[in-house]
Motif scaffolding. Structure first.
Motif, PDB file in Angstrom:
ATOM      1  N   LEU A 267       0.846  -1.187   0.000  1.00 27.10           N
ATOM      2  CA  LEU A 267       0.000   0.000   0.000  1.00 27.10           C
ATOM      3  C   LEU A 267       0.883   1.239   0.000  1.00 27.10           C
ATOM      4  O   LEU A 267       1.840   1.323   0.773  1.00 27.10           O
ATOM      5  CB  LEU A 267      -0.905   0.010   1.227  1.00 27.10           C
ATOM      6  CG  LEU A 267      -1.818  -1.210   1.408  1.00 27.10           C
ATOM      7  CD1 LEU A 267      -2.561  -1.123   2.735  1.00 27.10           C
ATOM      8  CD2 LEU A 267      -2.802  -1.316   0.249  1.00 27.10           C
ATOM      9  N   GLY A 268       0.560   2.206  -0.870  1.00 24.94           N
ATOM     10  CA  GLY A 268       1.381   3.394  -0.967  1.00 24.94           C
ATOM     11  C   GLY A 268       0.574   4.670  -0.955  1.00 24.94           C
ATOM     12  O   GLY A 268      -0.587   4.697  -1.374  1.00 24.94           O
ATOM     13  N   ILE A 269       1.205   5.754  -0.511  1.00 26.61           N
ATOM     14  CA  ILE A 269       0.520   7.044  -0.468  1.00 26.61           C
ATOM     15  C   ILE A 269       0.523   7.736  -1.823  1.00 26.61           C
ATOM     16  O   ILE A 269      -0.126   8.766  -1.988  1.00 26.61           O
ATOM     17  CB  ILE A 269       1.150   7.972   0.583  1.00 26.61           C
ATOM     18  CG1 ILE A 269       2.588   8.312   0.201  1.00 26.61           C
ATOM     19  CG2 ILE A 269       1.085   7.355   1.954  1.00 26.61           C
ATOM     20  CD1 ILE A 269       3.112   9.530   0.891  1.00 26.61           C
ATOM     21  N   GLU A 270       1.250   7.177  -2.798  1.00 26.16           N
ATOM     22  CA  GLU A 270       1.299   7.741  -4.141  1.00 26.16           C
ATOM     23  C   GLU A 270       1.272   6.610  -5.164  1.00 26.16           C
ATOM     24  O   GLU A 270       2.075   5.679  -5.092  1.00 26.16           O
ATOM     25  CB  GLU A 270       2.568   8.566  -4.348  1.00 26.16           C
ATOM     26  CG  GLU A 270       2.542   9.935  -3.696  1.00 26.16           C
ATOM     27  CD  GLU A 270       1.727  10.938  -4.488  1.00 26.16           C
ATOM     28  OE1 GLU A 270       1.327  10.639  -5.625  1.00 26.16           O
ATOM     29  OE2 GLU A 270       1.504  12.045  -3.959  1.00 26.16           O
ATOM     30  N   ASP A 271       0.376   6.706  -6.136  1.00 25.24           N
ATOM     31  CA  ASP A 271       0.333   5.693  -7.191  1.00 25.24           C
ATOM     32  C   ASP A 271       1.655   5.566  -7.964  1.00 25.24           C
ATOM     33  O   ASP A 271       2.006   4.449  -8.350  1.00 25.24           O
ATOM     34  CB  ASP A 271      -0.806   5.988  -8.172  1.00 25.24           C
ATOM     35  CG  ASP A 271      -2.134   5.406  -7.708  1.00 25.24           C
ATOM     36  OD1 ASP A 271      -2.153   4.246  -7.265  1.00 25.24           O
ATOM     37  OD2 ASP A 271      -3.151   6.112  -7.786  1.00 25.24           O
ATOM     38  N   PRO A 272       2.377   6.651  -8.240  1.00 26.14           N
ATOM     39  CA  PRO A 272       3.653   6.445  -8.941  1.00 26.14           C
ATOM     40  C   PRO A 272       4.560   5.439  -8.237  1.00 26.14           C
ATOM     41  O   PRO A 272       5.231   4.634  -8.893  1.00 26.14           O
ATOM     42  CB  PRO A 272       4.262   7.847  -8.966  1.00 26.14           C
ATOM     43  CG  PRO A 272       3.078   8.749  -9.004  1.00 26.14           C
ATOM     44  CD  PRO A 272       2.064   8.084  -8.103  1.00 26.14           C
ATOM     45  N   ALA A 273       4.586   5.479  -6.908  1.00 27.77           N
ATOM     46  CA  ALA A 273       5.421   4.531  -6.168  1.00 27.77           C
ATOM     47  C   ALA A 273       4.890   3.111  -6.291  1.00 27.77           C
ATOM     48  O   ALA A 273       5.667   2.156  -6.489  1.00 27.77           O
ATOM     49  CB  ALA A 273       5.504   4.936  -4.699  1.00 27.77           C
ATOM     50  N   THR A 274       3.574   2.936  -6.185  1.00 28.90           N
ATOM     51  CA  THR A 274       3.032   1.580  -6.265  1.00 28.90           C
ATOM     52  C   THR A 274       3.016   1.056  -7.703  1.00 28.90           C
ATOM     53  O   THR A 274       2.993  -0.161  -7.910  1.00 28.90           O
ATOM     54  CB  THR A 274       1.630   1.513  -5.629  1.00 28.90           C
ATOM     55  OG1 THR A 274       0.850   2.642  -6.027  1.00 28.90           O
ATOM     56  CG2 THR A 274       1.733   1.501  -4.116  1.00 28.90           C
TER      57      THR A 274
END
Length: 324
Positions: free
Chosen positions: A221-228
């Motif tokens: 789970l990530g706070i930013e879609d670019p990271a996930t």
């Protein structure tokens, strides 16, 4: 907090940037009024670019020139540009404030100079309004949904990695929301790793390392879609099944690659909290306009929408960003 709904739908594509030195130092009454937006890393995040492009177009319709400055991650550069805007006497400043305490005095200077100050995605003591999101609540909803999925599909147990961004207050709020939302619906899920990652390359490298150290991780789970998005690529590169029915990847903001994964539906990318991009762009201009007219706007909160695998909303948000 006041909630406003904005309904215009105009697809914008491409990105432009303007710096403070491009603005005239004074503005006559018959000229366009300036709304100056300081948004770190905005030119590298497609979803943000879409919102700010809409601000520019909508602002022009309303008689404003919307100027955007992207200082990257250089907070000193950001502060210097804002101080230049204050000296020039722009009517409205909109700013993302990576460290709110640092920007309190700057916002105070702006307001003492008669400038309206709008904080984007955060709240300051010295401000006229906030335009943004309920960062904690939106993170909580992602974590809550992931926990519901874990409970339904994995018997409530999972090994979870959380990709956050602790250097910014908004990142802390989103991260805390994710973790507490997860605990509310899957209390037996175990968070085995937490690490900062905000862009695709960080997400790829961090997740690769985490999977090597913790091969049993099955929820990211990530706070930013670019990271996930980077996490998804690392998942596949590690030889893991992109269609694994026992794995879950989810992020926030609704970027095109994430939305495309969700539109396809048959993969481990299962959720995103998507920003209503055009509404946010219009909210910035509407709030500035109302403040200049002497109105009290309160905080303008635009709720993010949970988009899940196979959800028709994925196509809607892709279209907003110029993708079919």
């Amino acid at each position: 907090m006041t909630l406003f709904n904005f309904t215009r739908r105009t697809v914008m594509a491409g990105a432009t940037a303007a710096v403070a030195t491009a603005m005239a130092p004074a503005f006559a009454q018959d000229e366009e009024q300036i709304i100056a937006i300081s948004f770190p890393n905005s030119s590298t995040i497609g979803a943000v670019t879409t919102s700010l492009n809409r601000s520019k177009e909508y602002g022009a319709e309303m008689g404003y020139k919307v100027v955007v400055d992207d200082p990257g991650s250089d907070m000193n550069k950001q502060i210097n540009t804002i101080k230049t805007w204050i000296q020039q006497g722009v009517p409205v400043i909109v700013a993302v404030v990576p460290q709110p305490d640092v920007f309190e005095s700057i916002a105070k200077q702006a307001r003492e100079a008669g400038i309206k100050w709008i904080t984007y995605g955060e709240t300051l003591e010295n401000q006229d309004a906030t335009v943004g999101y309920a960062q904690y609540d939106d993170g909580f909803r992602l974590g809550e949904y992931a926990g519901e999925w874990i409970t339904e599909n994995l018997g409530g147990e999972a090994n979870v990695a959380v990709l956050g961004y602790e250097v910014a207050s908004w990142g802390q709020l989103r991260g805390n929301g994710i973790k507490e939302g997860l605990a509310s619906t899957a209390p037996n899920a175990t968070i085995v790793a937490e690490q900062d990652a905000i862009n695709p390359s960080d997400g790829l490298s961090v997740t690769r390392t985490l999977l090597q150290a913790n091969p049993d991780i099955n929820v990211i789970l990530g706070i930013e879609d670019p990271a996930t998005e980077g996490s998804y690529k690392a998942w596949v590169a590690a030889g893991k099944d992109p269609h694994d029915p026992n794995a879950f990847i989810g992020g926030m903001d609704g970027t095109p690659p994430a939305l495309q994964y969700l539109k396809e539906g048959d993969n481990v990318y299962r959720a995103s909290m998507a920003i209503p991009l055009l509404e946010v762009g219009e909210a910035i201009v509407d709030t500035a306009d109302r403040l200049l007219a002497g109105e009290e706007t309160g905080n303008v909160i635009v709720p993010l929408e949970l988009v899940t695998a196979g959800d028709e909303a994925a196509s809607k948000y892709l279209a907003q960003q110029g993708f079919e």
